[in-house]
Design a protein around this motif. Sequence first.
Motif, PDB file in Angstrom:
ATOM      1  N   SER A 157       0.506  -1.298  -0.217  1.00 26.14           N
ATOM      2  CA  SER A 157       0.104   0.192  -0.157  1.00 26.14           C
ATOM      3  C   SER A 157       0.977   1.056  -0.189  1.00 26.14           C
ATOM      4  CB  SER A 157      -0.654   0.197   1.306  1.00 26.14           C
ATOM      5  OG  SER A 157      -1.441   1.112   1.495  1.00 26.14           O
ATOM      6  N   THR A 158       0.851   2.242  -1.006  1.00 21.86           N
ATOM      7  CA  THR A 158       1.560   3.521  -0.719  1.00 21.86           C
ATOM      8  C   THR A 158       0.924   4.295   0.094  1.00 21.86           C
ATOM      9  OG1 THR A 158       0.220   4.197  -2.661  1.00 21.86           O
ATOM     10  CG2 THR A 158       1.969   3.272  -3.044  1.00 21.86           C
ATOM     11  N   SER A 159      -0.583   4.032   0.687  1.00 22.60           N
ATOM     12  CA  SER A 159      -0.884   5.198   1.522  1.00 22.60           C
ATOM     13  C   SER A 159      -0.899   4.659   3.055  1.00 22.60           C
ATOM     14  CB  SER A 159      -2.214   5.442   0.868  1.00 22.60           C
ATOM     15  OG  SER A 159      -2.997   4.050   1.023  1.00 22.60           O
ATOM     16  N   PHE A 160      -0.090   3.781   3.189  1.00 21.86           N
ATOM     17  CA  PHE A 160      -0.150   3.647   4.810  1.00 21.86           C
ATOM     18  C   PHE A 160       1.005   3.540   5.074  1.00 21.86           C
ATOM     19  CE2 PHE A 160       2.600   0.394   7.363  1.00 21.86           C
ATOM     20  CZ  PHE A 160       2.085   0.045   8.606  1.00 21.86           C
ATOM     21  N   HIS A 161       0.813   3.863   6.725  1.00 16.77           N
ATOM     22  CA  HIS A 161       1.473   5.222   8.119  1.00 16.77           C
ATOM     23  C   HIS A 161       2.186   3.823   9.217  1.00 16.77           C
ATOM     24  CE1 HIS A 161       1.586   9.041   5.737  1.00 16.77           C
ATOM     25  NE2 HIS A 161       0.176   8.392   5.127  1.00 16.77           N
TER      26      HIS A 161
ATOM     27  N   ARG B 157      -1.955   3.232   9.758  1.00 14.02           N
ATOM     28  CA  ARG B 157      -3.138   4.615   9.454  1.00 14.02           C
ATOM     29  C   ARG B 157      -3.219   4.068   7.843  1.00 14.02           C
ATOM     30  NH1 ARG B 157      -1.468   9.075   9.319  1.00 14.02           N
ATOM     31  NH2 ARG B 157       0.712   8.980  10.923  1.00 14.02           N
ATOM     32  N   ASP B 158      -4.636   4.182   7.045  1.00 13.08           N
ATOM     33  CA  ASP B 158      -4.482   3.577   6.107  1.00 13.08           C
ATOM     34  C   ASP B 158      -5.512   4.121   5.406  1.00 13.08           C
ATOM     35  OD1 ASP B 158      -3.669   3.078   3.893  1.00 13.08           O
ATOM     36  OD2 ASP B 158      -2.621   1.625   3.555  1.00 13.08           O
ATOM     37  N   THR B 159      -5.840   4.547   4.299  1.00  9.17           N
ATOM     38  CA  THR B 159      -6.919   5.089   3.594  1.00  9.17           C
ATOM     39  C   THR B 159      -8.098   3.626   3.311  1.00  9.17           C
ATOM     40  OG1 THR B 159      -6.316   6.189   1.655  1.00  9.17           O
ATOM     41  CG2 THR B 159      -8.140   6.036   1.530  1.00  9.17           C
ATOM     42  N   LEU B 160      -9.571   3.823   4.077  1.00 10.08           N
ATOM     43  CA  LEU B 160     -10.384   2.948   3.665  1.00 10.08           C
ATOM     44  C   LEU B 160     -11.150   3.479   2.820  1.00 10.08           C
ATOM     45  CD1 LEU B 160     -12.368   0.158   5.923  1.00 10.08           C
ATOM     46  CD2 LEU B 160     -12.687   2.009   7.335  1.00 10.08           C
ATOM     47  N   LYS B 161     -12.027   2.076   2.522  1.00  6.97           N
ATOM     48  CA  LYS B 161     -13.168   2.563   1.654  1.00  6.97           C
ATOM     49  C   LYS B 161     -14.548   2.239   1.526  1.00  6.97           C
ATOM     50  CE  LYS B 161     -13.386   4.847  -2.128  1.00  6.97           C
ATOM     51  NZ  LYS B 161     -12.973   4.752  -3.332  1.00  6.97           N
TER      52      LYS B 161
ATOM     53  N   GLN C  18      -6.948   6.371   8.789  1.00 14.77           N
ATOM     54  CA  GLN C  18      -7.877   5.773   9.293  1.00 14.77           C
ATOM     55  C   GLN C  18      -7.248   4.753  10.214  1.00 14.77           C
ATOM     56  OE1 GLN C  18     -11.010   5.747  10.029  1.00 14.77           O
ATOM     57  NE2 GLN C  18     -10.287   4.838  12.228  1.00 14.77           N
ATOM     58  N   GLU C  19      -6.754   5.045  11.993  1.00 10.00           N
ATOM     59  CA  GLU C  19      -6.582   4.009  12.753  1.00 10.00           C
ATOM     60  C   GLU C  19      -7.054   2.640  12.346  1.00 10.00           C
ATOM     61  OE1 GLU C  19      -6.165   8.346  14.508  1.00 10.00           O
ATOM     62  OE2 GLU C  19      -7.776   7.199  13.939  1.00 10.00           O
ATOM     63  N   PHE C  20      -5.979   1.597  12.147  1.00 12.09           N
ATOM     64  CA  PHE C  20      -6.617   0.561  12.605  1.00 12.09           C
ATOM     65  C   PHE C  20      -5.541  -0.551  12.942  1.00 12.09           C
ATOM     66  CE2 PHE C  20      -4.399   0.627   8.530  1.00 12.09           C
ATOM     67  CZ  PHE C  20      -3.919  -1.142   8.277  1.00 12.09           C
ATOM     68  N   GLY C  21      -6.222  -1.719  13.486  1.00 13.28           N
ATOM     69  CA  GLY C  21      -5.304  -2.434  13.895  1.00 13.28           C
ATOM     70  C   GLY C  21      -5.021  -3.702  13.203  1.00 13.28           C
ATOM     71  N   GLU C  22      -3.457  -3.939  12.543  1.00 13.83           N
ATOM     72  CA  GLU C  22      -3.543  -5.426  12.163  1.00 13.83           C
ATOM     73  C   GLU C  22      -2.719  -6.343  13.572  1.00 13.83           C
ATOM     74  OE1 GLU C  22      -0.292  -5.299   8.832  1.00 13.83           O
ATOM     75  OE2 GLU C  22       0.303  -2.932   9.917  1.00 13.83           O
ATOM     76  N   SER C  23      -3.885  -7.399  13.401  1.00 14.66           N
ATOM     77  CA  SER C  23      -3.414  -8.387  14.049  1.00 14.66           C
ATOM     78  C   SER C  23      -2.248  -9.907  13.793  1.00 14.66           C
ATOM     79  CB  SER C  23      -4.753  -9.312  14.721  1.00 14.66           C
ATOM     80  OG  SER C  23      -4.896 -10.262  13.365  1.00 14.66           O
ATOM     81  N   VAL C  24      -1.236  -9.399  14.707  1.00 13.73           N
ATOM     82  CA  VAL C  24      -0.403 -10.233  14.418  1.00 13.73           C
ATOM     83  C   VAL C  24      -0.507 -12.666  15.281  1.00 13.73           C
ATOM     84  CG1 VAL C  24       1.394  -8.148  13.901  1.00 13.73           C
ATOM     85  CG2 VAL C  24       0.846  -9.708  16.437  1.00 13.73           C
TER      86      VAL C  24
END
Length: 404
Positions: A129-133, A154-158, A167-173
Amino acid sequence: MLKLLLLLLWTWTSSALVRVPLKRVRSIRSQLRAEGVLEEFLKEHRPDMFNRRYAQCYPPGTPSLRLGRSSEKIYNFMDAQYYGEINLGSPQQNFSVVFDTGSSDLWVPSTYCVSQACALHRRFKAFESTSFHHDGRTFGIHYGSGHLLGVMARDTLKIGSLTAQNQEFGESVYESGSAFVRAKFDGVLGMGYPSLAEILGNPVFDNMLAQKEVDEPIFSFYLSRKTSSGTPQGELLLGGKDEALYSGPINWNPVTSKGYWQIKMESIAVQGANSLCPRGCQAIVDTGTSLIAGPTVDILNIHQLIGATPTNIGEFLIDCVRLSSLPHVTFVLGGTEYTLTAEQYVRKETLGDKEFCFSGFQAVDMLSPEGPLWILGDVFLTEFYSIFDRGHDRVGFAFAKHPT
């Protein structure tokens, strides 16, 4: 000229409202029961036993592993049946999520997740993703039927044509417990108030409001009784309500505490008598669970009055032949009565060549400063169209239209 005006009006209204189709699937509980392993699962997932088994997998002192945390959040997703699609990142990566009014966090599995559950679901690839933070913070969420650990991003959500930037979100590991393995959805998108969030940052709908993506600060749910692909199985409408999906007036109930969508319930009556919580009680409107839940003593009273008998794993069975003679259960909200017949509060399941009828009521002891909480889940929300109004902090109900 009139045709042009009508076309422009239709284009404006259709862009202001976004419809998210919801799929209805067999719940995890139903899957486990059909395989004959439900009793074993419930034993293994008792909070005390579950924590002893998995505590060593998490950093010492993880707050969400403390006993009792699961009763603060969503009880579990074992009975969740409705989910829809979202997109994250640039280019878009697709995920199925439970749109859950009983929580406020968004999370999806990460490509770096090491759990079996993640291998069976779509995983977010941050490096594509080019918009990933990257955020760097970690988080843990303890549900009644599983625990997950992850990292913030954080990334773009649609969602449909609506976009939430950063948009803040969690990546579960790491996702412990077999409930996540069996889930038909990838993650969860919480639609509660910000104070309910485990993850710091704006929940999705708050972000969309701040970025003026919706014209009205309202979303609404229609949940169908049907599971066939030929009929709508459910719909989340962002930015408003759909009058074609309900009948009669909307009854509005003010939110009494801004965490869950919590409202006051005046009373509950079984066949017009035997009133429960006669001095009023608190209820949360929760699309993330399918049952109606309440304090243990009250639920036991309901089960006695409807003639339900307990099983050895805490569920309650009802004789399917007797459904037409069973009492109605009425909830009084905002001065309006909402009545469920036995056909509506009973869940039917076929095991082999036999049909079983299970009670749609469940004992869950959740406390709040205002007293014990009831949970109005999908058993209730299937019958009544629900409207969540952040602009006026209120929840509306109307009678859902179901095809005969």
